[in-house]
Motif scaffolding. Structure first.
Motif, mmCIF file in Angstrom:
data_model
loop_
_atom_site.group_PDB
_atom_site.id
_atom_site.type_symbol
_atom_site.label_atom_id
_atom_site.label_comp_id
_atom_site.label_asym_id
_atom_site.label_seq_id
_atom_site.Cartn_x
_atom_site.Cartn_y
_atom_site.Cartn_z
ATOM 1 N N THR A 45 1.387 -1.832 -0.010
ATOM 2 C CA THR A 45 0.188 -0.040 -0.317
ATOM 3 C C THR A 45 0.692 1.128 0.262
ATOM 4 N N THR A 46 0.164 2.483 -0.778
ATOM 5 C CA THR A 46 0.711 3.754 -0.482
ATOM 6 C C THR A 46 0.450 4.186 0.792
ATOM 7 N N GLY A 47 0.567 5.494 1.035
ATOM 8 C CA GLY A 47 -0.059 6.332 1.894
ATOM 9 C C GLY A 47 1.034 6.614 2.938
ATOM 10 N N ASN A 48 0.946 7.760 4.247
ATOM 11 C CA ASN A 48 1.485 7.509 5.218
ATOM 12 C C ASN A 48 1.598 6.620 6.316
ATOM 13 N N THR A 49 0.534 6.000 6.062
ATOM 14 C CA THR A 49 0.781 4.904 6.906
ATOM 15 C C THR A 49 1.735 3.832 7.612
ATOM 16 N N ASP B 58 -3.260 0.119 -6.392
ATOM 17 C CA ASP B 58 -3.635 0.619 -7.019
ATOM 18 C C ASP B 58 -2.798 1.928 -7.444
ATOM 19 N N TYR C 288 2.029 6.897 -7.737
ATOM 20 C CA TYR C 288 2.386 5.896 -6.239
ATOM 21 C C TYR C 288 3.368 4.847 -7.124
ATOM 22 N N GLY D 111 -4.183 0.300 3.890
ATOM 23 C CA GLY D 111 -4.134 1.233 4.477
ATOM 24 C C GLY D 111 -5.294 1.294 4.364
ATOM 25 N N LEU D 112 -6.259 2.901 5.565
ATOM 26 C CA LEU D 112 -7.564 3.170 5.807
ATOM 27 C C LEU D 112 -7.497 4.927 4.692
ATOM 28 N N GLY D 113 -8.369 4.895 3.705
ATOM 29 C CA GLY D 113 -9.161 6.267 3.970
ATOM 30 C C GLY D 113 -9.354 6.728 5.352
ATOM 31 N N HIS E 277 -12.284 4.167 2.441
ATOM 32 C CA HIS E 277 -11.633 3.410 1.031
ATOM 33 C C HIS E 277 -10.743 1.994 1.991
ATOM 34 N N CYS F 157 -7.552 0.369 -0.657
ATOM 35 C CA CYS F 157 -6.793 0.359 -1.754
ATOM 36 C C CYS F 157 -7.435 1.879 -2.518
ATOM 37 N N PHE F 158 -8.081 2.024 -3.926
ATOM 38 C CA PHE F 158 -9.012 3.129 -3.922
ATOM 39 C C PHE F 158 -10.944 3.022 -4.201
ATOM 40 N N TYR G 44 -5.485 15.235 -0.779
ATOM 41 C CA TYR G 44 -4.192 15.444 -1.837
ATOM 42 C C TYR G 44 -4.265 17.128 -2.681
ATOM 43 N N LYS H 63 -8.339 8.576 12.469
ATOM 44 C CA LYS H 63 -8.741 7.606 12.311
ATOM 45 C C LYS H 63 -9.586 6.792 12.814
HETATM 46 C C1 GLP Z 1 -4.376 6.474 -0.564
HETATM 47 C C2 GLP Z 1 -3.727 4.765 -0.885
HETATM 48 C C3 GLP Z 1 -4.152 4.109 -0.092
HETATM 49 C C4 GLP Z 1 -4.228 3.692 1.165
HETATM 50 C C5 GLP Z 1 -4.338 5.488 2.006
HETATM 51 C C6 GLP Z 1 -4.391 5.939 3.407
HETATM 52 O O1 GLP Z 1 -5.702 6.986 -0.300
HETATM 53 N N1 GLP Z 1 -4.899 5.542 -2.401
HETATM 54 O O2 GLP Z 1 -4.396 2.868 -0.401
HETATM 55 O O3 GLP Z 1 -4.659 3.172 1.736
HETATM 56 O O4 GLP Z 1 -4.392 6.466 0.757
HETATM 57 O O5 GLP Z 1 -3.640 6.306 3.462
HETATM 58 P P1 GLP Z 1 -2.990 7.675 4.419
HETATM 59 O O6 GLP Z 1 -2.125 6.054 5.250
HETATM 60 O O7 GLP Z 1 -1.973 8.523 4.466
HETATM 61 O O8 GLP Z 1 -3.864 7.380 5.797
#
Ligand code: GLP
Length: 265
Positions: A34-38, A68, A81, A133-135, A139, A141-142, A166, A204
């Protein structure tokens, strides 16, 4: 569903232990990241890189997929990503570049790209382990909240609330934030053998409580993880606070949430 509450600093090592076990049991395992800050806040990728450098983790025969990518930006874009994964993970770890699949945000045929992703997963025996990760809007993924969700990978509109979130990454210009993305479908996630959803921080907390103790609904995509037979949720204390309150409320009413808790100090 297992809930693990851990200090922030323990989450990276904990997830790395899981990845080490999966890779040791099956050198050709398929991992979904996954991407994101987490993953950065918890040090998950840093920990995987360290384990690999120390010889505890061998990903040289593994396969990789990212669930995604935003449409309309090239791989080389700062916020793609693809760039994220290279910068935070792939550039620092021995692996076979031809064994990874990150959807192409500039594809001329996004639906065909979705199909290529599904075929990549099927060709390599299905996903063995997925980090999720959790949006902020629930959400994963996407897979954005919607009245119904496709089973297979699909092209989604990115929720406005996320585009606004974003915008600072795109110079504060909302018009420059991608409007669509390619993402796993719900069935793609459900077929994954093991899942760790990781969420940290007070922001979250409410969404975690809603996703795990509320009704299962496509309007909160993370709630569908309640149906997964082998998904765990890894939280720090701040992200777990709402869930603990919800659990207390249910207990007072004599209702069981069905969640199994583990707290690591
Ligand atoms: C984006 C990605 C998700 C990711 C989410 C959480 O939206 N599409 O896959 O889980 O960010 O991001 P964060 O960890 O920054 O809260």
């Amino acid at each position: 569903m297992n809930i693990l509450i851990q200090p922030l600093s323990e989450i990276g090592p904990y997830i790395a232990d899981r990845v080490v076990r999966v890779a040791a049991a099956k050198p050709q395992a398929l991992f979904a990241w996954t991407t994101g800050n987490t993953p950065l806040r918890t040090g998950i990728y840093q920990e995987l890189i360290a384990r690999e450098a120390q010889g505890q983790l061998d990903l040289s025969s593994s396969w990789f997929v990212n669930p995604d990518e935003q449409l309309g930006i090239p791989q080389a874009h700062e916020e793609s990503y693809y760039t994220y994964m290279k910068r935070h993970f792939f550039d620092h770890i021995r692996h076979a570049e031809d064994r990874r699949f990150i959807p192409d945000g500039m594809t001329l045929d996004p639906l065909a790209e979705c199909e290529r992703m599904e075929q990549f997963i099927e060709a390599h025996g299905g996903i063995d382990y997925q980090l999720i990760g959790l949006g902020m809007n629930g959400h994963i993924c996407f897979i954005e909240p919607a009245p119904a969700l496709p089973a297979r990978s699909f092209v989604t509109e990115i929720a406005e609330v996320n585009r606004e979130l974003y915008a600072p990454l795109f110079g504060g210009v909302l018009a420059d934030v991608p409007k669509q993305a390619i993402t796993f479908g719900w069935g793609t996630v459900m077929k994954t053998r093991q899942i760790s959803l990781v969420a940290v921080g007070a922001e979250k907390s409410d969404m975690i409580a809603r996703a795990l103790t509320g009704p299962i609904t496509t309007e909160v995509p993370a709630s569908l993880l309640q149906l997964h037979p082998n998904a765990e949720v890894v939280l720090d204390e701040a992200a777990a606070a709402g869930l603990l309150r919800a659990e207390e409320e249910l207990t007072k009413r004599g209702i069981s949430s069905g969640l199994k808790w583990e707290r690591m100090q």
